[in-house]
Design an enzyme around this catalytic site. Structure first.
Site, PDB file in Angstrom:
ATOM      1  N   GLU A  63       0.851  -1.100   0.147  1.00  0.00           N
ATOM      2  CA  GLU A  63      -0.024  -0.036   0.049  1.00  0.00           C
ATOM      3  C   GLU A  63       1.070   1.223  -0.052  1.00  0.00           C
ATOM      4  O   GLU A  63       0.705   1.991   1.077  1.00  0.00           O
ATOM      5  CB  GLU A  63      -0.879   0.041   1.210  1.00  0.00           C
ATOM      6  CG  GLU A  63      -1.912  -1.149   1.212  1.00  0.00           C
ATOM      7  CD  GLU A  63      -2.993  -1.206   2.312  1.00  0.00           C
ATOM      8  OE1 GLU A  63      -2.977  -0.134   3.154  1.00  0.00           O
ATOM      9  OE2 GLU A  63      -3.858  -2.004   2.207  1.00  0.00           O
ATOM     10  N   GLU A 104      -4.987  -8.710   1.033  1.00  0.00           N
ATOM     11  CA  GLU A 104      -5.547  -8.359   2.167  1.00  0.00           C
ATOM     12  C   GLU A 104      -7.071  -8.231   2.050  1.00  0.00           C
ATOM     13  O   GLU A 104      -7.610  -7.519   0.920  1.00  0.00           O
ATOM     14  CB  GLU A 104      -5.283  -6.934   2.770  1.00  0.00           C
ATOM     15  CG  GLU A 104      -3.926  -7.316   3.417  1.00  0.00           C
ATOM     16  CD  GLU A 104      -3.265  -5.782   3.978  1.00  0.00           C
ATOM     17  OE1 GLU A 104      -4.385  -5.129   4.463  1.00  0.00           O
ATOM     18  OE2 GLU A 104      -2.250  -5.575   4.160  1.00  0.00           O
TER      19      GLU A 104
END
Length: 459
Positions: free
Chosen positions: A167, A366
């Protein structure tokens, strides 16, 4: 809807964690300080003044956690390596005790029949590098590639799947733009420089991983599906700007070898006259990938809004004429995020349509939900909201597979309740409850549901 959506043969089911969120042992065995040590110890920045000093004590309890993974039946475990545990100052001497910890963890996983998947950077930048400019400067990207080579040289013979960055949007914009993540900066051009140097660091790290002979190299992006608040032109234009900030700033350079053609409209003066991009950077950034990791949690509804800061020198990079609004009529998680699993399908299908054959195989690295878990009198955790969230998002994922998206695996976030960044220990994403006073682990109903789902996939 089937309780257990079926997936193609060979589909990988896993669970994920991150180093600073679970390891603890912040001052043991030669680990250096990270930006999250500094940030969490700064009064007022983290809920309840929580820190990751102890977290889930995974550094000492990893055999117990691997046993939970084995009993869960996962085929893969995604964990991150703490850069300051391996190279305490970010560059220079390597800490053998840090490498030994990850070597023991990898061996424990392999002995349990679980494939390790390593993330090299999940936000815990060595503080010494931040003191020299952090991701605002190119040197950090170069040091990251050196660190990648060290870890791959030590673990590459046993770890097949490698993720460079987790991320980078959070690292660049939450960290350097709005200050809600470490290092807590509020900058405009500095945040855009950080975004670019993260991309360069990714490309250099992929080159280092290839040189080390690893089997699979990729990156994990937290891509968002944006919806206009209304059908107005202003809201539709706001979606384009939001998509540029959250998605295109990463996917265009990585997958298409170009910068977004909407960036000037999104950032205005912040992107004009920049001096952090160099000739040849796009070739480095767009290294061929074996897979793309995608983290997905919720859609974002956006509306047009004016700039709130007229001075470009002070304007943060995320202040670009849109505002997030509520999504009516849907349940929200404990994070306040709307639950709309059909948008998970839409995101993946749109990505495939946008990039076609340039999109490599996908792993969902995720997906999960924070819920207000309650412990029953018998010590159990009946997290029905999380079970429903996982069931519905896995069904949405299966719909994307049926639509032609090449998805190879799914990692639930997270194995354990953990330090949830600026929320401290106030939010719980785990399918295993952690009593932070005693470090006792208690599998929740979601753990047992996920175990049954994995078992149902076996021939």
């Amino acid at each position: 809807m089937s309780e257990f959506p079926g997936f193609p043969p060979g589909f990988v089911f896993g669970a994920a964690t991150a180093s600073y969120q679970i390891e603890g042992a912040a001052y043991e065995d030669g680990r250096g300080p990270s930006i999250w040590d500094t940030y969490s110890h700064t009064p007022g920045l983290v809920v309840n003044g929580d820190t990751g000093d102890v977290a889930c004590d995974h550094y000492h309890r990893y055999p117990e956690d691997v046993a939970l993974l084995r009993d869960l039946g996962v085929g893969s475990y995604r964990f991150s390596v703490a850069w300051p545990r391996v190279v305490p100052d970010g560059t220079g001497p390597v800490n053998p005790k840090g490498l030994d910890f990850y070597s023991r963890l990898v061996d424990e996983l392999l002995a349990a029949g679980i494939e390790p998947a390593v993330t090299l950077y999940h936000w815990d930048l060595p503080q010494a590098l931040e003191d020299r400019g952090g991701w605002r400067v190119r040197e950090t990207a170069e040091r990251f590639a050196e660190y990648a080579a060290v870890v791959a040289g030590h673990l590459g013979d046993r770890v097949p799947r490698w993720i460079t960055l987790n991320e980078p949007w959070c690292s660049a914009f939450l960290g350097y733009s709005v200050g809600r993540h470490a290092p807590g900066a509020r900058e405009g051009r500095g945040a855009l420089a950080a975004a670019h140097h993260l991309l360069v660091g990714h490309g250099l790290a992929v080159q280092a991983l290839r040189s080390a002979g690893v089997r699979e190299a990729g990156i994990t992006l937290n891509l968002d599906h944006h919806l206009p608040a209304t059908g107005s032109a202003a809201d539709r234009e706001a979606v384009v700007r939001a998509d540029t900030l959250h998605n295109l700033v990463w996917t265009e350079p990585i997958l298409a070898g170009r910068y977004p053609d909407t960036e000037e409209d999104t950032w205005g003066e912040l992107i004009t006259g920049e001096d952090f991009r160099r000739d040849g950077d796009l070739e480095v950034i767009s290294q061929p990938l074996d897979f793309l990791g995608i983290n997905y949690y919720r859609p974002i509804v956006v509306a047009g809004a004016p700039h709130r800061e007229s001075d470009p020198a002070l304007r943060v990079a995320t202040d670009n004429r849109y505002a997030e609004t509520a999504m009516p009529g849907v349940r929200r998680t404990a994070m306040g995020w709307p639950v709309a699993p059909e948008t998970f399908t839409d995101l993946l299908v749109d990505l495939k349509e946008q990039y076609g054959d340039a999109l490599p195989p996908v792993y969902i690295t995720e997906n999960g939900s924070a819920e207000d878990d309650e412990v029953s009198a018998d010590g159990a955790v009946h997290d029905t909201g999380r079970v429903a969230y996982l069931r519905d998002h896995l069904a949405a994922l299966r719909a994307a597979v049926d639509a032609g998206v090449d998805v190879r695996g799914y990692y639930v976030w997270s194995l354990l309740d953990n330090f949830e960044w600026a929320f401290g220990y106030d939010k719980r994403f785990g399918i295993v409850r952690v009593d932070y006073d005693t470090q006792r682990r208690v599998p929740k109903d979601s753990y047992h549901w996920y175990r049954r789902l994995i078992a149902a996939q076996r021939p």
